[in-house]
Scaffold this motif. Structure first.
Motif, PDB file in Angstrom:
ATOM      1  N   LEU A   1      65.019  77.685  13.560  1.00  0.00           N
ATOM      2  CA  LEU A   1      64.607  77.091  12.286  1.00  0.00           C
ATOM      3  C   LEU A   1      63.264  76.385  12.433  1.00  0.00           C
ATOM      4  O   LEU A   1      62.985  75.776  13.470  1.00  0.00           O
ATOM      5  CB  LEU A   1      65.643  76.061  11.822  1.00  0.00           C
ATOM      6  CG  LEU A   1      67.000  76.578  11.379  1.00  0.00           C
ATOM      7  CD1 LEU A   1      67.948  75.421  11.148  1.00  0.00           C
ATOM      8  CD2 LEU A   1      66.871  77.404  10.117  1.00  0.00           C
ATOM      9  N   ASN A   2      62.443  76.457  11.381  1.00  0.00           N
ATOM     10  CA  ASN A   2      61.205  75.687  11.404  1.00  0.00           C
ATOM     11  C   ASN A   2      61.533  74.223  11.141  1.00  0.00           C
ATOM     12  O   ASN A   2      62.662  73.874  10.821  1.00  0.00           O
ATOM     13  CB  ASN A   2      60.173  76.248  10.412  1.00  0.00           C
ATOM     14  CG  ASN A   2      60.650  76.160   8.982  1.00  0.00           C
ATOM     15  OD1 ASN A   2      61.402  75.270   8.618  1.00  0.00           O
ATOM     16  ND2 ASN A   2      60.209  77.101   8.160  1.00  0.00           N
TER      17      ASN A   2
ATOM     18  N   ASP B   1      63.017  73.307   7.541  1.00  0.00           N
ATOM     19  CA  ASP B   1      64.382  73.804   7.365  1.00  0.00           C
ATOM     20  C   ASP B   1      65.358  73.076   8.275  1.00  0.00           C
ATOM     21  O   ASP B   1      66.501  72.817   7.889  1.00  0.00           O
ATOM     22  CB  ASP B   1      64.446  75.309   7.627  1.00  0.00           C
ATOM     23  CG  ASP B   1      63.854  76.122   6.502  1.00  0.00           C
ATOM     24  OD1 ASP B   1      63.667  75.567   5.402  1.00  0.00           O
ATOM     25  OD2 ASP B   1      63.571  77.311   6.721  1.00  0.00           O
ATOM     26  N   LYS B   2      64.926  72.737   9.475  1.00  0.00           N
ATOM     27  CA  LYS B   2      65.796  72.016  10.405  1.00  0.00           C
ATOM     28  C   LYS B   2      66.109  70.624   9.867  1.00  0.00           C
ATOM     29  O   LYS B   2      67.248  70.161   9.941  1.00  0.00           O
ATOM     30  CB  LYS B   2      65.136  71.911  11.773  1.00  0.00           C
ATOM     31  CG  LYS B   2      66.065  71.491  12.871  1.00  0.00           C
ATOM     32  CD  LYS B   2      65.378  71.282  14.210  1.00  0.00           C
ATOM     33  CE  LYS B   2      64.377  72.311  14.570  1.00  0.00           C
ATOM     34  NZ  LYS B   2      63.732  72.051  15.859  1.00  0.00           N
TER      35      LYS B   2
ATOM     36  N   ASP C   1      66.076  73.216  19.518  1.00  0.00           N
ATOM     37  CA  ASP C   1      65.903  74.489  18.823  1.00  0.00           C
ATOM     38  C   ASP C   1      67.250  74.951  18.292  1.00  0.00           C
ATOM     39  O   ASP C   1      68.158  75.262  19.055  1.00  0.00           O
ATOM     40  CB  ASP C   1      65.324  75.537  19.772  1.00  0.00           C
ATOM     41  CG  ASP C   1      65.093  76.862  19.073  1.00  0.00           C
ATOM     42  OD1 ASP C   1      64.813  76.843  17.863  1.00  0.00           O
ATOM     43  OD2 ASP C   1      65.204  77.908  19.740  1.00  0.00           O
TER      44      ASP C   1
ATOM     45  N   THR D   1      70.085  76.195   3.579  1.00  0.00           N
ATOM     46  CA  THR D   1      68.643  76.253   3.305  1.00  0.00           C
ATOM     47  C   THR D   1      68.227  77.345   2.323  1.00  0.00           C
ATOM     48  O   THR D   1      67.076  77.374   1.906  1.00  0.00           O
ATOM     49  CB  THR D   1      67.863  76.460   4.619  1.00  0.00           C
ATOM     50  OG1 THR D   1      68.284  77.675   5.234  1.00  0.00           O
ATOM     51  CG2 THR D   1      68.082  75.301   5.566  1.00  0.00           C
TER      52      THR D   1
ATOM     53  N   PRO E   1      73.083  78.082   9.349  1.00  0.00           N
ATOM     54  CA  PRO E   1      72.194  77.163   8.632  1.00  0.00           C
ATOM     55  C   PRO E   1      71.611  77.740   7.346  1.00  0.00           C
ATOM     56  O   PRO E   1      71.226  76.994   6.457  1.00  0.00           O
ATOM     57  CB  PRO E   1      71.077  76.875   9.629  1.00  0.00           C
ATOM     58  CG  PRO E   1      71.601  77.285  10.941  1.00  0.00           C
ATOM     59  CD  PRO E   1      72.636  78.321  10.703  1.00  0.00           C
ATOM     60  N   ALA E   2      71.580  79.058   7.222  1.00  0.00           N
ATOM     61  CA  ALA E   2      71.030  79.670   6.009  1.00  0.00           C
ATOM     62  C   ALA E   2      71.830  79.268   4.775  1.00  0.00           C
ATOM     63  O   ALA E   2      71.283  79.240   3.667  1.00  0.00           O
ATOM     64  CB  ALA E   2      71.008  81.188   6.154  1.00  0.00           C
TER      65      ALA E   2
ATOM     66  N   SER F   1      64.875  76.930  -0.175  1.00  0.00           N
ATOM     67  CA  SER F   1      63.753  77.759   0.260  1.00  0.00           C
ATOM     68  C   SER F   1      63.333  78.746  -0.827  1.00  0.00           C
ATOM     69  O   SER F   1      62.215  79.233  -0.807  1.00  0.00           O
ATOM     70  CB  SER F   1      64.117  78.535   1.534  1.00  0.00           C
ATOM     71  OG  SER F   1      65.177  79.431   1.287  1.00  0.00           O
TER      72      SER F   1
ATOM     73  N   TRP G   1      68.551  71.093   6.950  1.00  0.00           N
ATOM     74  CA  TRP G   1      69.855  71.470   7.484  1.00  0.00           C
ATOM     75  C   TRP G   1      70.564  70.262   8.104  1.00  0.00           C
ATOM     76  O   TRP G   1      71.745  70.034   7.856  1.00  0.00           O
ATOM     77  CB  TRP G   1      69.668  72.585   8.508  1.00  0.00           C
ATOM     78  CG  TRP G   1      70.889  72.956   9.274  1.00  0.00           C
ATOM     79  CD1 TRP G   1      72.004  73.575   8.790  1.00  0.00           C
ATOM     80  CD2 TRP G   1      71.121  72.726  10.658  1.00  0.00           C
ATOM     81  NE1 TRP G   1      72.910  73.753   9.806  1.00  0.00           N
ATOM     82  CE2 TRP G   1      72.395  73.246  10.969  1.00  0.00           C
ATOM     83  CE3 TRP G   1      70.369  72.155  11.671  1.00  0.00           C
ATOM     84  CZ2 TRP G   1      72.930  73.190  12.239  1.00  0.00           C
ATOM     85  CZ3 TRP G   1      70.902  72.110  12.945  1.00  0.00           C
ATOM     86  CH2 TRP G   1      72.166  72.620  13.211  1.00  0.00           C
TER      87      TRP G   1
END
Length: 161
Positions: free
Chosen positions: A83-84, A87-88, A79, A153, A149-150, A157, A91
């Protein structure tokens, strides 16, 4: 196809299945022990250091093809910042490419340093002095991508499906 080629193809197929099963078992065993955030980030730091060291002796494509089938299921089982899965995966891919690039320019044995030396016909000391600011900037970029991480992504996204 001769009998010998057919046997060789079967053995190769069985070996591929064996490797795939091994990767799955490694992922299951690793994710069973990774519950805390601190351990998760420690594993990710280890992966990044591993890729930087590997980048000193291998090209990017070889690193990715040899290691991602084993590491990807492990990372997907952890985890990271809530992140879903999609997205993971994105990333992780961006982070791995960034770390592979850094590994290929890290002195003293980054492969691209030798390429630059061969093309420019300069001493290695001059090349290392010139590449140092870029290595520092790349390491900062890697840390930003790893802990925010954003940054990796947000653009994908926002694209329409």
């Amino acid at each position: 196809m001769s009998l010998q080629h057919e046997k060789l193809a079967k053995l190769r197929y069985l070996r591929t299945l064996e490797v795939a099963k091994r990767d799955e078992l490694i992922a299951q065993a690793t994710t069973a022990y990774l519950g805390s955030y601190r351990i998760t980030m420690l594993v990710m730091a280890g992966v990044m250091v591993f890729y930087i060291i590997l980048g000193c002796v291998m090209d990017e494509m070889s690193m990715i093809l040899l290691t991602v089938p084993t590491l990807f299921p492990v990372i997907m089982g952890m985890d990271f910042f809530g992140l879903n899965v999609a997205d993971k995966a994105l990333w992780f891919g961006i982070l791995i490419l960034t770390v592979c690039e850094i590994g290929m320019i890290v002195p003293p044995v980054g492969i691209n340093l030798f390429v630059i030396q061969g093309v420019a016909q300069l001493p290695m000391q001059t090349i290392v002095r010139g590449i140092t600011p870029f290595v520092i900037a790349d390491c900062l970029r890697m840390l930003l991508l790893a802990f925010i991480p954003a940054l990796a992504t947000w653009l994908p996204s926002g694209m329409p499906s």
